[in-house]
Write an enzyme that holds these catalytic residues in place. Sequence first.
Site, mmCIF file in Angstrom:
data_model
loop_
_atom_site.group_PDB
_atom_site.id
_atom_site.type_symbol
_atom_site.label_atom_id
_atom_site.label_comp_id
_atom_site.label_asym_id
_atom_site.label_seq_id
_atom_site.Cartn_x
_atom_site.Cartn_y
_atom_site.Cartn_z
ATOM 1 N N HIS A 103 3.336 5.949 4.641
ATOM 2 C CA HIS A 103 4.163 5.473 3.532
ATOM 3 C C HIS A 103 3.337 5.222 2.276
ATOM 4 C CE1 HIS A 103 3.084 1.167 4.177
ATOM 5 N NE2 HIS A 103 3.112 1.467 5.450
ATOM 6 N N ASP A 132 -3.118 -1.074 4.569
ATOM 7 C CA ASP A 132 -1.726 -0.724 4.928
ATOM 8 C C ASP A 132 -1.013 -0.142 3.727
ATOM 9 O OD1 ASP A 132 0.767 -0.500 6.001
ATOM 10 O OD2 ASP A 132 1.119 -2.629 6.293
ATOM 11 N N GLU A 166 8.987 2.166 3.503
ATOM 12 C CA GLU A 166 8.731 1.693 4.871
ATOM 13 C C GLU A 166 8.672 0.167 4.931
ATOM 14 O OE1 GLU A 166 6.736 0.475 8.545
ATOM 15 O OE2 GLU A 166 6.053 0.094 6.511
ATOM 16 N N GLU A 167 8.090 -0.422 3.912
ATOM 17 C CA GLU A 167 7.898 -1.881 3.939
ATOM 18 C C GLU A 167 9.201 -2.651 3.751
ATOM 19 O OE1 GLU A 167 5.327 -3.128 5.021
ATOM 20 O OE2 GLU A 167 3.532 -2.019 4.439
ATOM 21 N N GLU A 191 -0.277 4.496 10.311
ATOM 22 C CA GLU A 191 -0.296 3.054 10.045
ATOM 23 C C GLU A 191 -1.665 2.517 10.483
ATOM 24 O OE1 GLU A 191 1.725 0.908 8.692
ATOM 25 O OE2 GLU A 191 3.599 2.019 8.505
ATOM 26 N N HIS A 372 -1.073 -7.154 4.424
ATOM 27 C CA HIS A 372 -0.080 -7.986 3.738
ATOM 28 C C HIS A 372 -0.648 -9.345 3.322
ATOM 29 C CE1 HIS A 372 3.550 -5.701 5.727
ATOM 30 N NE2 HIS A 372 2.571 -4.896 5.392
HETATM 31 ZN ZN LIG Z 1 2.421 0.077 6.854
#
Ligand SMILES: [Zn+2]
Length: 397
Positions: A103, A132, A166-167, A191, A372
Amino acid sequence: MRGLARHTTGGAKSSSDTIHELYGYLRPRAKEMAGLLGRFVRAESPSYEKAAVDRFGRLVAAEWRKRRARVEFLRQRERGDHLRIVLWRGRGRPLGQILVLGHLDTVYDLGTLARMPFRVSHGRALGPGAFDMKSGLVIALFAADALARRRIRPRKRIVFLWTSDEEIGSKTSRAWIEREARRSDAVLVLEPSSGLDGRLKTARKGVGEIELSVTGRAAHSGINPEDGVNAVHELALQIARIARFNDPRRGIGVNADVVEGGTRANVIAASARALVDVRVKRAADMRRLEARFRRLRPILPGARLEVRGGFSRPPLERASSAALFRKAQALASRMGLKLQESFTGGGSDGNFTAALGVPTLDGLGGVGEGAHSPRECVLVGKLPERAALLAALLATL
Ligand SMILES: [Zn+2]
């Protein structure tokens, strides 16, 4: 020199040669990979900012076009455009298809870069989305480079699908993901891996969101409370009930993570609602848990209860990854690396493809930690081996 090009056969000896050639090409390129990662991270791409995601998408597309891949933008009105990249350099017809998923979007708002600039320090590359999963996007490009430079032609057509949402649950990309997965013999998901030893993800929980909304009746808390129906109290009773749906041993998680309701302390609350995160390890538990929610009935006389939502990502069960994981492990051991597997409660787009019955291997992206969060980082020294592993899988599957 066309004569040098060849199809790999996947046999034990040839795949061993293949991986050494690929790793030999990639091993000295960690710095180059970090350089490209820096360019990617500096192009911020929060899921909700279409213009920014599209700008980043064009940057990624340009890198693939330099490598003479066919790039298609799957235009979206509200979200960023998805990218579909096809790599097929063989002659004749491909013997199937491999889908590589990733993504473009990140969870970081525009401007995060000012607080969290891209930098490399002590062998770690830091910045929003570095781990990520912009590192995964870099790994894919270098894997393609290695295959081209070593003139190794995969037998299958390779489709890279880089999505933009995606998130935030993959609402606009899910149909594209499923369409490509149905045409594919295997799905490799870039990922981030798990732990600083880079474990692949061979099982993921299914994820969903359920909303409980309660309607009661307002009244004065002092004068005529008996005429009211307290929606907050009803909701509290319901939450106590659903908390008992938790079954950690079976991999079932139920958590009311957002609650709101009521207006003032002296008014019997007329409405209240809760957002509940639900997770399961087994597909069979998904419908069962949804059904338990649907069977909830109001407890206080006069209260009304509505239950909405359900699972958006089915679980990725280990059975769909096992054979691919063994293959990856064998390839890694030929590079002198020990590859392990892990189970995670978080979902990814691999959940969708595994649910269709397509063998899916996840966590093939960067090695690092702190996804994140402001500590998000990827280990630069591990980028080449991850690219070599991906390239070897693409060459031999
Ligand atoms: Zn991801």
